[in-house]
Design a protein around this motif. Structure first.
Motif, mmCIF file in Angstrom:
data_model
loop_
_atom_site.group_PDB
_atom_site.id
_atom_site.type_symbol
_atom_site.label_atom_id
_atom_site.label_comp_id
_atom_site.label_asym_id
_atom_site.label_seq_id
_atom_site.Cartn_x
_atom_site.Cartn_y
_atom_site.Cartn_z
ATOM 1 N N THR A 33 0.872 -1.164 0.000
ATOM 2 C CA THR A 33 0.000 0.000 0.000
ATOM 3 C C THR A 33 0.911 1.215 0.000
ATOM 4 O OG1 THR A 33 -1.742 -1.129 1.212
ATOM 5 C CG2 THR A 33 -1.765 1.268 1.277
ATOM 6 N N VAL A 34 0.666 2.146 -0.896
ATOM 7 C CA VAL A 34 1.503 3.340 -0.999
ATOM 8 C C VAL A 34 0.625 4.579 -0.857
ATOM 9 C CG1 VAL A 34 1.388 3.416 -3.531
ATOM 10 C CG2 VAL A 34 3.287 4.535 -2.351
ATOM 11 N N THR A 35 1.119 5.552 -0.088
ATOM 12 C CA THR A 35 0.450 6.839 0.046
ATOM 13 C C THR A 35 1.424 7.924 -0.378
ATOM 14 O OG1 THR A 35 -0.926 6.044 1.853
ATOM 15 C CG2 THR A 35 -0.704 8.430 1.629
ATOM 16 N N LEU A 36 1.008 8.719 -1.350
ATOM 17 C CA LEU A 36 1.819 9.834 -1.847
ATOM 18 C C LEU A 36 1.181 11.134 -1.376
ATOM 19 C CD1 LEU A 36 1.560 7.603 -4.475
ATOM 20 C CD2 LEU A 36 3.479 9.031 -5.093
ATOM 21 N N GLU A 37 1.848 11.832 -0.479
ATOM 22 C CA GLU A 37 1.374 13.133 -0.024
ATOM 23 C C GLU A 37 1.890 14.189 -0.990
ATOM 24 O OE1 GLU A 37 2.708 13.670 3.967
ATOM 25 O OE2 GLU A 37 1.494 12.027 4.727
ATOM 26 N N VAL A 114 11.835 7.801 -4.545
ATOM 27 C CA VAL A 114 13.181 7.517 -4.065
ATOM 28 C C VAL A 114 13.148 7.611 -2.553
ATOM 29 C CG1 VAL A 114 15.600 8.238 -4.073
ATOM 30 C CG2 VAL A 114 14.235 8.445 -6.158
ATOM 31 N N GLY A 115 13.519 6.502 -1.892
ATOM 32 C CA GLY A 115 13.454 6.487 -0.442
ATOM 33 C C GLY A 115 14.393 5.472 0.151
ATOM 34 N N ALA A 116 14.096 5.098 1.398
ATOM 35 C CA ALA A 116 14.920 4.140 2.129
ATOM 36 C C ALA A 116 14.025 3.319 3.042
ATOM 37 C CB ALA A 116 15.982 4.872 2.952
ATOM 38 N N TRP A 117 14.522 2.155 3.430
ATOM 39 C CA TRP A 117 13.803 1.280 4.350
ATOM 40 C C TRP A 117 13.672 1.973 5.699
ATOM 41 C CZ3 TRP A 117 11.452 -3.004 2.712
ATOM 42 C CH2 TRP A 117 11.867 -3.553 1.509
ATOM 43 N N ARG A 118 12.448 1.999 6.247
ATOM 44 C CA ARG A 118 12.167 2.586 7.549
ATOM 45 C C ARG A 118 11.104 1.757 8.254
ATOM 46 N NH1 ARG A 118 16.149 5.073 6.521
ATOM 47 N NH2 ARG A 118 16.309 7.260 6.047
ATOM 48 N N LEU A 119 11.448 1.182 9.386
ATOM 49 C CA LEU A 119 10.488 0.467 10.233
ATOM 50 C C LEU A 119 9.625 -0.528 9.464
ATOM 51 C CD1 LEU A 119 9.401 3.474 12.452
ATOM 52 C CD2 LEU A 119 11.064 1.697 13.006
ATOM 53 N N ALA A 123 10.098 4.782 2.984
ATOM 54 C CA ALA A 123 9.637 6.167 3.040
ATOM 55 C C ALA A 123 10.629 7.050 2.307
ATOM 56 C CB ALA A 123 9.496 6.623 4.494
ATOM 57 N N GLY A 124 10.128 8.136 1.734
ATOM 58 C CA GLY A 124 11.014 9.052 1.031
ATOM 59 C C GLY A 124 10.247 10.130 0.299
ATOM 60 N N ARG A 138 6.032 13.654 -0.300
ATOM 61 C CA ARG A 138 6.566 12.523 0.442
ATOM 62 C C ARG A 138 5.717 11.295 0.180
ATOM 63 N NH1 ARG A 138 7.251 14.826 6.415
ATOM 64 N NH2 ARG A 138 5.410 15.934 5.831
ATOM 65 N N PHE A 139 6.318 10.105 0.375
ATOM 66 C CA PHE A 139 5.552 8.871 0.228
ATOM 67 C C PHE A 139 5.929 7.892 1.325
ATOM 68 C CE2 PHE A 139 9.431 7.483 -1.796
ATOM 69 C CZ PHE A 139 9.509 6.138 -1.484
ATOM 70 N N VAL A 140 5.007 6.954 1.562
ATOM 71 C CA VAL A 140 5.225 5.843 2.484
ATOM 72 C C VAL A 140 4.667 4.601 1.834
ATOM 73 C CG1 VAL A 140 4.659 4.871 4.746
ATOM 74 C CG2 VAL A 140 5.056 7.328 4.526
ATOM 75 N N MET A 141 5.459 3.522 1.843
ATOM 76 C CA MET A 141 5.017 2.214 1.345
ATOM 77 C C MET A 141 4.995 1.238 2.504
ATOM 78 S SD MET A 141 7.334 1.892 -2.157
ATOM 79 C CE MET A 141 7.316 0.107 -2.086
#
Length: 146
Positions: A33-37, A114-119, A123-124, A138-141
């Protein structure tokens, strides 16, 4: 009573270690699930504050750095960012960075995350080259637990 506490602590340690073990795999394969703010803009143009959708990703075997392909379904038409569903390409690197390109063969540009592994997720920042003025944010997957 001490044995009960020890057993409870071990059980709790096992529960908290599970996401860390899953994150150490660092594979993008799965359903996300991805959220793009969307970053605020000074225009009065109507653009959604956030877009939420899904990514389905599979690994390409024997490719270094790890490379993935798949498809996405995100309501991009509401922000004039292109098709709501199309292919994607993704890569991960040893430094924990992740790059996902949505509709990489799209004639009118792409959306890049473009992001990095977080918890246990990724996120990125994301940006679109599909429209003027370009959108970004910003986005979170998060990996779906199914």
């Amino acid at each position: 009573m001490t044995r009960r506490w020890i057993g409870a602590l071990l059980a709790l340690a096992g529960l908290t270690a599970t996401p860390l073990l899953a994150q150490s795999n660092r594979s993008l394969a799965g359903r996300w699930t991805v959220t793009l703010e969307v970053d605020p803009r000074p225009t009065t143009e109507s653009v959604p504050v956030a877009l939420t959708g899904t990514l389905v990703i599979v690994a390409l075997p024997g490719v270094e750095p790890p490379t993935f392909r798949g498809s996405y379904r995100i309501p991009f038409s509401t922000a004039r960012l292109g098709p709501d569903a199309a292919p994607l390409l993704a890569r991960t690197r040893r430094d924990d960075s992740v790059r996902v390109v949505l509709d990489p063969a799209g004639d009118g540009g792409t959306v890049e995350l473009v992001g990095a592994w977080r918890l246990g997720g990724v996120a990125g920042r994301w940006r679109s080259t599909r429209r003027e003025p370009a959108l970004a944010g910003r986005f979170v997957m998060k990996l779906d637990p199914r």
